[in-house]
Motif scaffolding. Structure first.
Motif, PDB file in Angstrom:
ATOM      1  N   VAL A  48     -10.304 -15.206 -10.638  1.00  0.00           N
ATOM      2  CA  VAL A  48      -9.196 -14.303 -10.322  1.00  0.00           C
ATOM      3  C   VAL A  48      -7.883 -15.085 -10.257  1.00  0.00           C
ATOM      4  O   VAL A  48      -6.851 -14.621 -10.749  1.00  0.00           O
ATOM      5  CB  VAL A  48      -9.448 -13.544  -8.995  1.00  0.00           C
ATOM      6  N   ALA A  49      -7.930 -16.273  -9.683  1.00  0.00           N
ATOM      7  CA  ALA A  49      -6.719 -17.094  -9.574  1.00  0.00           C
ATOM      8  C   ALA A  49      -6.133 -17.406 -10.954  1.00  0.00           C
ATOM      9  O   ALA A  49      -4.914 -17.366 -11.143  1.00  0.00           O
ATOM     10  CB  ALA A  49      -7.014 -18.381  -8.818  1.00  0.00           C
ATOM     11  N   ALA A  52      -4.504 -14.213 -12.229  1.00  0.00           N
ATOM     12  CA  ALA A  52      -3.281 -13.931 -11.480  1.00  0.00           C
ATOM     13  C   ALA A  52      -2.148 -14.854 -11.929  1.00  0.00           C
ATOM     14  O   ALA A  52      -1.010 -14.408 -12.086  1.00  0.00           O
ATOM     15  CB  ALA A  52      -3.547 -14.084  -9.984  1.00  0.00           C
ATOM     16  N   GLN A  53      -2.467 -16.109 -12.148  1.00  0.00           N
ATOM     17  CA  GLN A  53      -1.444 -17.053 -12.580  1.00  0.00           C
ATOM     18  C   GLN A  53      -0.898 -16.667 -13.960  1.00  0.00           C
ATOM     19  O   GLN A  53       0.306 -16.718 -14.185  1.00  0.00           O
ATOM     20  CB  GLN A  53      -2.014 -18.478 -12.603  1.00  0.00           C
ATOM     21  N   HIS A  57       1.288 -12.724 -10.971  1.00  0.00           N
ATOM     22  CA  HIS A  57       1.110 -11.670  -9.959  1.00  0.00           C
ATOM     23  C   HIS A  57      -0.085 -12.061  -9.098  1.00  0.00           C
ATOM     24  O   HIS A  57      -1.210 -12.069  -9.579  1.00  0.00           O
ATOM     25  CB  HIS A  57       0.882 -10.324 -10.653  1.00  0.00           C
ATOM     26  N   HIS A  58       0.167 -12.376  -7.844  1.00  0.00           N
ATOM     27  CA  HIS A  58      -0.846 -13.032  -7.030  1.00  0.00           C
ATOM     28  C   HIS A  58      -1.324 -12.151  -5.880  1.00  0.00           C
ATOM     29  O   HIS A  58      -0.515 -11.507  -5.209  1.00  0.00           O
ATOM     30  CB  HIS A  58      -0.293 -14.360  -6.514  1.00  0.00           C
ATOM     31  N   PRO A  59      -2.635 -12.145  -5.645  1.00  0.00           N
ATOM     32  CA  PRO A  59      -3.204 -11.274  -4.616  1.00  0.00           C
ATOM     33  C   PRO A  59      -3.034 -11.841  -3.208  1.00  0.00           C
ATOM     34  O   PRO A  59      -2.878 -13.045  -3.018  1.00  0.00           O
ATOM     35  CB  PRO A  59      -4.695 -11.233  -4.983  1.00  0.00           C
ATOM     36  N   TRP A  61      -5.503 -12.241  -0.234  1.00  0.00           N
ATOM     37  CA  TRP A  61      -6.961 -12.156  -0.148  1.00  0.00           C
ATOM     38  C   TRP A  61      -7.509 -12.960   0.995  1.00  0.00           C
ATOM     39  O   TRP A  61      -6.827 -13.769   1.614  1.00  0.00           O
ATOM     40  CB  TRP A  61      -7.628 -12.519  -1.447  1.00  0.00           C
ATOM     41  N   LEU A  72      -3.799  -5.861  -3.261  1.00  0.00           N
ATOM     42  CA  LEU A  72      -2.770  -6.015  -4.285  1.00  0.00           C
ATOM     43  C   LEU A  72      -1.613  -5.058  -4.037  1.00  0.00           C
ATOM     44  O   LEU A  72      -1.810  -3.849  -3.892  1.00  0.00           O
ATOM     45  CB  LEU A  72      -3.345  -5.720  -5.671  1.00  0.00           C
ATOM     46  N   THR A  74       2.940  -5.108  -5.028  1.00  0.00           N
ATOM     47  CA  THR A  74       4.050  -5.865  -5.596  1.00  0.00           C
ATOM     48  C   THR A  74       5.115  -5.974  -4.514  1.00  0.00           C
ATOM     49  O   THR A  74       5.854  -5.020  -4.262  1.00  0.00           O
ATOM     50  CB  THR A  74       4.581  -5.163  -6.860  1.00  0.00           C
ATOM     51  N   ASP A  84      -0.199  -4.164 -10.210  1.00  0.00           N
ATOM     52  CA  ASP A  84      -1.361  -4.155  -9.324  1.00  0.00           C
ATOM     53  C   ASP A  84      -2.566  -3.512 -10.000  1.00  0.00           C
ATOM     54  O   ASP A  84      -3.676  -4.032  -9.923  1.00  0.00           O
ATOM     55  CB  ASP A  84      -1.013  -3.423  -8.021  1.00  0.00           C
ATOM     56  N   LEU A  87      -3.878  -5.946 -12.705  1.00  0.00           N
ATOM     57  CA  LEU A  87      -4.659  -7.054 -12.177  1.00  0.00           C
ATOM     58  C   LEU A  87      -6.010  -6.564 -11.650  1.00  0.00           C
ATOM     59  O   LEU A  87      -7.043  -7.190 -11.900  1.00  0.00           O
ATOM     60  CB  LEU A  87      -3.890  -7.810 -11.093  1.00  0.00           C
TER      61      LEU A  87
END
Length: 97
Positions: A48-49, A52-53, A57-59, A61, A72, A74, A84, A87
């Protein structure tokens, strides 16, 4: 690229209908995942990382042993956007695949 424009409540509901187990909680879309063990959960988080990178757009968690809870939203838009949903859709493909 997915939009960083806020989705209306109706649009949020419509788009979440295609995502299994995701719910709206406090202005974010959220899901809890459970795995066989810590290593499997951590591997999922690593995948997931990377997604996201790539999406920038990063969660938010949390991980406890074999569980991963993902939230998620924004932050710059103040709620749920197409980013969101995009992702979350990618995360679902990881879980299934």
């Amino acid at each position: 690229m997915a939009s960083r424009t806020l989705l209306s409540p109706e649009e949020q509901t419509r788009q979440l209908a295609s995502l299994n187990g995701w719910n709206i909680v406090d202005g974010a879309i959220c899901k809890s995942f459970q795995f066989a063990d810590f290593v499997t959960a951590w591997g999922f988080m690593s995948r997931v990382a990377l997604l996201a990178q790539q999406m920038d757009h990063h969660p938010d968690w949390r991980n406890v042993y074999n569980r991963v809870e993902i939230s998620l939203s924004t932050h710059s838009a103040g709620g749920i956007t197409g980013m969101d949903i995009a992702l979350a859709t990618q995360i679902e493909q990881l879980e299934i695949g």
